[in-house]
Design an enzyme around this catalytic site. Sequence first.
Site, PDB file in Angstrom:
ATOM      1  N   ASN A  18       0.882  -1.173   0.000  1.00 14.76           N
ATOM      2  CA  ASN A  18       0.000   0.000   0.000  1.00 14.76           C
ATOM      3  C   ASN A  18       0.916   1.219   0.000  1.00 14.76           C
ATOM      4  OD1 ASN A  18      -1.756   2.092   0.449  1.00 14.76           O
ATOM      5  ND2 ASN A  18      -2.305   1.474   2.542  1.00 14.76           N
ATOM      6  N   LYS A  66       0.188   4.259  -0.223  1.00 16.83           N
ATOM      7  CA  LYS A  66      -0.387   5.492   0.361  1.00 16.83           C
ATOM      8  C   LYS A  66      -0.101   6.657  -0.591  1.00 16.83           C
ATOM      9  CE  LYS A  66      -0.034   3.294   4.809  1.00 16.83           C
ATOM     10  NZ  LYS A  66       0.108   3.386   6.238  1.00 16.83           N
ATOM     11  N   HIS A  72      -9.433   1.689   4.890  1.00 20.72           N
ATOM     12  CA  HIS A  72      -8.149   1.807   5.595  1.00 20.72           C
ATOM     13  C   HIS A  72      -8.332   2.765   6.776  1.00 20.72           C
ATOM     14  CE1 HIS A  72      -4.005   2.772   6.523  1.00 20.72           C
ATOM     15  NE2 HIS A  72      -3.674   1.659   5.893  1.00 20.72           N
ATOM     16  N   GLU A  79      -6.614   5.081   7.857  1.00 19.85           N
ATOM     17  CA  GLU A  79      -6.335   6.496   7.538  1.00 19.85           C
ATOM     18  C   GLU A  79      -7.536   7.140   6.855  1.00 19.85           C
ATOM     19  OE1 GLU A  79      -2.659   5.682   5.539  1.00 19.85           O
ATOM     20  OE2 GLU A  79      -1.804   5.081   7.468  1.00 19.85           O
ATOM     21  N   GLU A 104      -5.308  -4.519  10.644  1.00 16.47           N
ATOM     22  CA  GLU A 104      -4.234  -3.564  10.874  1.00 16.47           C
ATOM     23  C   GLU A 104      -4.493  -2.804  12.182  1.00 16.47           C
ATOM     24  OE1 GLU A 104      -2.261  -2.486   6.825  1.00 16.47           O
ATOM     25  OE2 GLU A 104      -3.889  -1.094   7.194  1.00 16.47           O
ATOM     26  N   GLY A 141       2.947   2.210  10.760  1.00 15.15           N
ATOM     27  CA  GLY A 141       3.982   3.227  10.579  1.00 15.15           C
ATOM     28  C   GLY A 141       4.735   3.579  11.844  1.00 15.15           C
ATOM     29  N   SER A 171       3.641  -2.260  10.343  1.00 15.00           N
ATOM     30  CA  SER A 171       5.090  -2.406  10.538  1.00 15.00           C
ATOM     31  C   SER A 171       5.624  -3.781  10.138  1.00 15.00           C
ATOM     32  CB  SER A 171       5.481  -2.058  11.983  1.00 15.00           C
ATOM     33  OG  SER A 171       5.155  -0.695  12.261  1.00 15.00           O
TER      34      SER A 171
END
Length: 254
Positions: free
Chosen positions: A10, A12, A95, A97, A167, A173, A213
Amino acid sequence: MNRTPIIAGNWKMHKTVGEAREFAYAIRNHKVESAVEMVVCAPFTSLSALAEELKGSEVRVGAQNMHYEASGAYTGEISPGMLTDLGIHYVIIGHSERREYFAETDETVNKKAKAAFANGLVPIVCVGENLAQYESGETKAHIRNQVIRAVEGLSSEQTKQLVIAYEPIWAIGTGKSSSVDDAQDVIGFIRSTVEDAFDSQVAVQVRILYGGSVKPENIASYMEQPDIDGALVGGASLAADSYLQLVQGVVGGK
Ligand code: 13P
């Protein structure tokens, strides 16, 4: 049941079209020894170039979002049909985000999952708890709710093809990946949630990925787990050599 593992990058909001093409050149001739599905989910601007460069290769291209409507006055949005027109196979839905910064809800996730299937796309539906939920022991209740709401109204046949990505938000991250045992525990729980919502035939086929991660150094330990079918990877999927190491790590782990 043999579920083909997936390594999905991904990207992003990274890479220009030129950078995406370079990545495609670097990975498109890669041959994996055993079955691993290689997927790259790119920004909309790079999808056309990637689909072109990766045509005929073993790599599948995915988008990172889409609208659920077929067309209309939705400035700035992209429809499912626009993606299939480019030869896109997967689309990431929900997702964290997008849930956090762009008002994605369980309801829109469900609408998008249905629209994806209706248009011949395979959704990669993301679920995950935040740090407060994790620390107060609410992980499973939260994940169960997200999964049930995402698959509401999907047929058994559709859900068998679905990909779910677990996730934990606190692991994205941050370099703080979930322990392998915790990831297996929650992913096994997601599989049993799918079984409750449908049946064991569906649950045994749905592919469930871990994300947060993931790196070439830890991918194999996740892949050794019975319910973990691959990974959705952000940072470590951006460089072609690291991405290919992740793919090799899957071969080592299964
Ligand atoms: P990182 O691999 O950078 O932690 O990102 C995970 C992720 O959000 C993939 O969708």
